[in-house]
Design an enzyme around this catalytic site. Structure first.
Site, short mmCIF file in Angstrom:
data_model
loop_
_atom_site.label_atom_id
_atom_site.label_comp_id
_atom_site.label_asym_id
_atom_site.label_seq_id
_atom_site.Cartn_x
_atom_site.Cartn_y
_atom_site.Cartn_z
N TYR A 165 0.87 -1.34 -0.14
CA TYR A 165 0.10 -0.50 0.06
C TYR A 165 0.82 1.28 0.09
O TYR A 165 0.59 2.10 -0.51
CB TYR A 165 -0.85 -0.19 1.19
CG TYR A 165 -1.60 1.16 1.38
CD1 TYR A 165 -3.22 0.92 0.66
CD2 TYR A 165 -1.53 2.10 2.33
CE1 TYR A 165 -3.95 2.29 0.85
CE2 TYR A 165 -2.44 3.06 2.64
CZ TYR A 165 -3.61 3.27 1.87
OH TYR A 165 -4.68 4.11 1.79
N LYS A 169 0.98 4.12 -2.97
CA LYS A 169 0.70 5.71 -2.41
C LYS A 169 1.56 6.52 -2.64
O LYS A 169 1.53 7.67 -2.96
CB LYS A 169 0.21 5.54 -1.33
CG LYS A 169 -1.29 4.86 -0.72
CD LYS A 169 -2.47 5.50 -1.60
CE LYS A 169 -3.93 5.18 -1.11
NZ LYS A 169 -4.62 5.85 -2.27
P1 NAI Z 1 -13.42 2.40 1.36
O1 NAI Z 1 -13.00 1.03 1.43
O2 NAI Z 1 -14.57 2.81 2.20
O3 NAI Z 1 -13.54 2.99 -0.20
C1 NAI Z 1 -12.83 2.43 -1.25
C2 NAI Z 1 -13.71 2.34 -2.15
O4 NAI Z 1 -13.16 1.80 -3.58
C3 NAI Z 1 -14.69 1.31 -1.80
O5 NAI Z 1 -16.20 1.41 -2.17
C4 NAI Z 1 -14.44 0.12 -3.13
O6 NAI Z 1 -15.28 -0.74 -3.19
C5 NAI Z 1 -13.94 0.93 -4.03
N1 NAI Z 1 -12.90 -0.02 -4.82
C6 NAI Z 1 -12.13 -0.94 -4.63
N2 NAI Z 1 -11.35 -1.57 -5.91
C7 NAI Z 1 -11.96 -0.88 -6.72
C8 NAI Z 1 -11.66 -0.70 -8.19
N3 NAI Z 1 -10.85 -1.74 -8.59
N4 NAI Z 1 -12.46 -0.11 -9.09
C9 NAI Z 1 -13.53 0.61 -8.47
N5 NAI Z 1 -13.60 0.76 -7.05
C10 NAI Z 1 -12.76 0.10 -6.48
O7 NAI Z 1 -12.14 3.28 1.99
P2 NAI Z 1 -11.97 4.74 2.23
O8 NAI Z 1 -11.13 5.01 3.46
O9 NAI Z 1 -13.02 5.67 1.75
O10 NAI Z 1 -10.56 5.18 0.98
C11 NAI Z 1 -10.83 5.95 0.09
C12 NAI Z 1 -9.51 6.45 -0.45
O11 NAI Z 1 -8.52 7.02 0.48
C13 NAI Z 1 -8.47 4.92 -0.89
O12 NAI Z 1 -7.63 5.37 -1.93
C14 NAI Z 1 -7.78 5.03 0.51
O13 NAI Z 1 -6.52 4.33 0.33
C15 NAI Z 1 -7.59 6.48 0.81
N6 NAI Z 1 -7.12 6.77 2.23
C16 NAI Z 1 -7.83 6.52 3.22
C17 NAI Z 1 -7.47 6.76 4.54
C18 NAI Z 1 -8.41 6.55 5.65
O14 NAI Z 1 -7.85 6.97 6.90
N7 NAI Z 1 -9.67 6.17 5.51
C19 NAI Z 1 -6.05 7.09 4.78
C20 NAI Z 1 -5.13 7.48 3.73
C21 NAI Z 1 -5.75 7.23 2.45
#
Ligand code: NAI
Length: 280
Positions: A165, A169
């Site tokens: 990851y 990133k």
């Molecule tokens: P989440 O798991 O709720 O959202 C990620 C979404 O991406 C999910 O709805 C999932 O179904 C979708 N997804 C996964 N693979 C996919 C693909 N191949 N094509 C299309 N959609 C796909 O997680 P969250 O926390 O909302 O994360 C959103 C972004 O923020 C991610 O990139 C994550 O790495 C990043 N992030 C989040 C942090 C946090 O504290 N929540 C910290 C740092 C980064």
């Protein structure tokens, strides 16, 4: 008038978490939104239409306009299909938020190649493919554009147990910086958000223990995406914006002043001797 009135936006992975908040706020600000989500679990397993459909229904329920797309950002066909959804339904594209993501945490010693590849594919390759497909459209349209990527403090600073990851990133950080340079002449800005928010991805982490969605939910992240996606941020590109609950700040790569040796290359012993100066 809304901040994003008349704009067409793609938000990848917007069936839940941070992406959903982006999509809802963009719609409230007047954008027509392509709600992309593969509908997988947080490790990238399974797929389904429910997550994207629900967010589209929420947007329509508040009088906005949106279309669902279930493609995976990790494939060429998926990325092209996603951009095509915007053109097909709304006739143009102005904004892309690369947000989709999965986690497969393992220490490097215990990580399978599959765990490494899948995480790189969704985050880094997905961001590249969607960015490239969108930039081709921005070039033809000739009216600029906005790309908002999603990096992470894991990628910028490193994090135990997240080699895959963090590498993905960190790659998104570099891609953001490079795309910002390359797309400047097309008036396309490229920035990244490094969020911290309580979502299904982070709900088990010790750092969120005892914290509530009101204190550190994804609703804090969306306004930063809306700002970077709007005309207000036309002069901002290549920046990495950290958002942790109510706090907003910038990440910058640091370089020390360094030391130049007179009269040719250093010896290893001299480097050791002057390390404190070099590192200062
Ligand atoms: P989440 O798991 O709720 O959202 C990620 C979404 O991406 C999910 O709805 C999932 O179904 C979708 N997804 C996964 N693979 C996919 C693909 N191949 N094509 C299309 N959609 C796909 O997680 P969250 O926390 O909302 O994360 C959103 C972004 O923020 C991610 O990139 C994550 O790495 C990043 N992030 C989040 C942090 C946090 O504290 N929540 C910290 C740092 C980064």
């Amino acid at each position: 008038m809304g901040l994003l009135e008349g704009k067409v936006a793609i938000v990848t992975g917007s069936g839940g978490g941070i992406g959903r908040e982006h999509a809802l706020l963009f719609a409230r600000e007047g954008a027509r939104v392509v709600v992309n989500d593969l509908g997988s679990d947080r490790h990238g397993g399974g797929k389904g239409a429910d997550m994207a459909d629900k967010v589209v229904a929420e947007i329509k329920g508040m009088g906005g306009d949106a279309v669902a797309n279930y493609d995976s950002v990790a494939t060429r066909e998926g990325a092209d299909g996603l951009v095509w959804s915007a053109l097909n339904k709304f006739g143009k594209l102005d904004i892309v938020v690369n947000n989709a993501g999965i986690l497969r945490d393992k220490t490097i010693l215990n990580m399978s190649e599959q765990d490494f590849d899948l995480v790189i594919d969704v985050h880094l390759r997905g961001t590249f493919l969607v960015t490239q497909a969108a930039a081709r459209v921005f070039k033809v349209q000739g009216k600029g554009g906005r790309i908002v990527n999603t990096t992470s403090l894991s990628g910028l600073l490193g994090n135990f147990g997240q080699g895959n990851y963090a590498a993905a990133k960190g790659g998104i950080y570099s891609l953001t910086r490079t795309a910002a340079l390359e797309f400047q002449r097309m008036a396309v800005t490229v920035n990244a958000i490094a969020p911290v928010a309580l979502t299904r991805m982070t709900q088990d982490l010790a750092m969120f223990k005892g914290m509530t969605p009101e204190q550190i939910g994804p609703q804090y992240i969306a306004p930063v995406a809306a700002f970077l996606a709007s005309d207000l941020a036309g002069d901002i590109t290549g920046t990495i914006v950290g958002v942790q609950g109510p706090k907003i700040f910038l990440y910058r790569m640091a370089e020390t002043s360094g030391v130049a040796r007179e009269g040719g290359p250093w010896s290893a012993a001299e480097i050791k001797e002057r390390w404190a100066e070099i590192a200062r």
